[in-house]
Design an enzyme around this catalytic site. Sequence first.
Site, PDB file in Angstrom:
ATOM      1  N   VAL A   1       0.901  -1.151   0.000  1.00 23.27           N
ATOM      2  CA  VAL A   1       0.000   0.000   0.000  1.00 23.27           C
ATOM      3  C   VAL A   1       0.942   1.204   0.000  1.00 23.27           C
ATOM      4  O   VAL A   1       1.514   1.539   1.035  1.00 23.27           O
ATOM      5  CB  VAL A   1      -0.941   0.002   1.226  1.00 23.27           C
ATOM      6  CG1 VAL A   1      -1.788   1.257   1.239  1.00 23.27           C
ATOM      7  CG2 VAL A   1      -1.815  -1.252   1.232  1.00 23.27           C
ATOM      8  N   PRO A   2       1.136   1.821  -1.159  1.00 27.52           N
ATOM      9  CA  PRO A   2       2.241   2.771  -1.337  1.00 27.52           C
ATOM     10  C   PRO A   2       2.008   4.165  -0.753  1.00 27.52           C
ATOM     11  O   PRO A   2       1.986   5.167  -1.475  1.00 27.52           O
ATOM     12  CB  PRO A   2       2.405   2.818  -2.858  1.00 27.52           C
ATOM     13  CG  PRO A   2       1.021   2.572  -3.377  1.00 27.52           C
ATOM     14  CD  PRO A   2       0.400   1.591  -2.399  1.00 27.52           C
ATOM     15  N   CYS A   3       1.898   4.245   0.556  1.00 25.88           N
ATOM     16  CA  CYS A   3       1.720   5.553   1.193  1.00 25.88           C
ATOM     17  C   CYS A   3       2.978   6.412   1.048  1.00 25.88           C
ATOM     18  O   CYS A   3       2.918   7.622   1.259  1.00 25.88           O
ATOM     19  CB  CYS A   3       1.291   5.410   2.648  1.00 25.88           C
ATOM     20  SG  CYS A   3       2.367   4.414   3.658  1.00 25.88           S
ATOM     21  N   HIS A   4       4.096   5.810   0.643  1.00 25.23           N
ATOM     22  CA  HIS A   4       5.302   6.607   0.403  1.00 25.23           C
ATOM     23  C   HIS A   4       5.132   7.530  -0.805  1.00 25.23           C
ATOM     24  O   HIS A   4       5.900   8.469  -0.968  1.00 25.23           O
ATOM     25  CB  HIS A   4       6.528   5.698   0.221  1.00 25.23           C
ATOM     26  CG  HIS A   4       6.459   4.807  -0.979  1.00 25.23           C
ATOM     27  ND1 HIS A   4       5.775   3.609  -0.967  1.00 25.23           N
ATOM     28  CD2 HIS A   4       6.969   4.939  -2.226  1.00 25.23           C
ATOM     29  CE1 HIS A   4       5.881   3.034  -2.155  1.00 25.23           C
ATOM     30  NE2 HIS A   4       6.607   3.825  -2.946  1.00 25.23           N
ATOM     31  N   ARG A   5       4.113   7.317  -1.615  1.00 27.39           N
ATOM     32  CA  ARG A   5       3.880   8.152  -2.798  1.00 27.39           C
ATOM     33  C   ARG A   5       3.022   9.376  -2.508  1.00 27.39           C
ATOM     34  O   ARG A   5       2.666  10.106  -3.423  1.00 27.39           O
ATOM     35  CB  ARG A   5       3.237   7.304  -3.900  1.00 27.39           C
ATOM     36  CG  ARG A   5       4.147   6.190  -4.395  1.00 27.39           C
ATOM     37  CD  ARG A   5       3.535   5.373  -5.491  1.00 27.39           C
ATOM     38  NE  ARG A   5       4.415   4.253  -5.810  1.00 27.39           N
ATOM     39  CZ  ARG A   5       3.989   3.080  -6.254  1.00 27.39           C
ATOM     40  NH1 ARG A   5       2.700   2.881  -6.465  1.00 27.39           N
ATOM     41  NH2 ARG A   5       4.847   2.114  -6.498  1.00 27.39           N
TER      42      ARG A   5
END
Length: 186
Positions: free
Chosen positions: A145-149
Site C-alpha cells: 500500500v504505497p503511502c510513500h507516494r
Amino acid sequence: MLLTKHSNHRFDSEIRYTSGECLLGFILVAKTESGACAILLGNDPASLVQELQEYFPGAILINGGMNVERDMGKVIEFINYPQTKLDLPLDLCGTAFQQRVWQALSQIPAGKTATYSEIARSIGNPKAVRAVGRACAANKLAIAVPCHRVVRTDGSLSGYRWGVERKRILLELEARQISTALDIIP
C-alpha cells in the site's frame, strides 16, 4: 492493481512471519491464511516482531511456514524493481475509510506522487486531508500500500511511518526505474 481481501482479524488468529534485510534496513512480512497482513520496515528484527505483536494483540505469531519466505522474496524484489507488479494477496484490516484511502493509494503508479488533498478528493471527501494522513499512518503494509507516494501540496516529503529517509529512497528508486525504462524505449 493489488489483489486485496479485507478481513476483521480475530485477535486469536495465527500469523506467520519472517524477517530479513533489504536496502531499506530490516523488513518483516507477516501473513494470515488470507494474505499478507503486515509488511514492516525498521532498524532491527526484534522491534519489528514486537510491533507486529502490538498490531495484533493475542495473535499467535509463528516464525516461518505458509510460504512466507517466498512472499518476502516477492516484496524485496518489488522494492528493488518497483516497476514490476507485486503479486501478493493482501489481508487488509482497517476501517472502511482507511480501506478507501489505501485503495486510492494503490492506484498511484510507481514513479508518481499525489498529495494528501488529491487523495481526499479522489475518495469523495475533499475536507478529509488530515484523516487521509492518519490512514496513511495506520497502514501496516509498507510498499504494498504505497503511502510513500503521498507528498505535501508543495511536493515536499512529509511524515512516513517508517521514516522520511526510507520514503525518499523509495521515491528515488521509482524515479530511476522510470528514467531507465524511458531511456531504453527507442
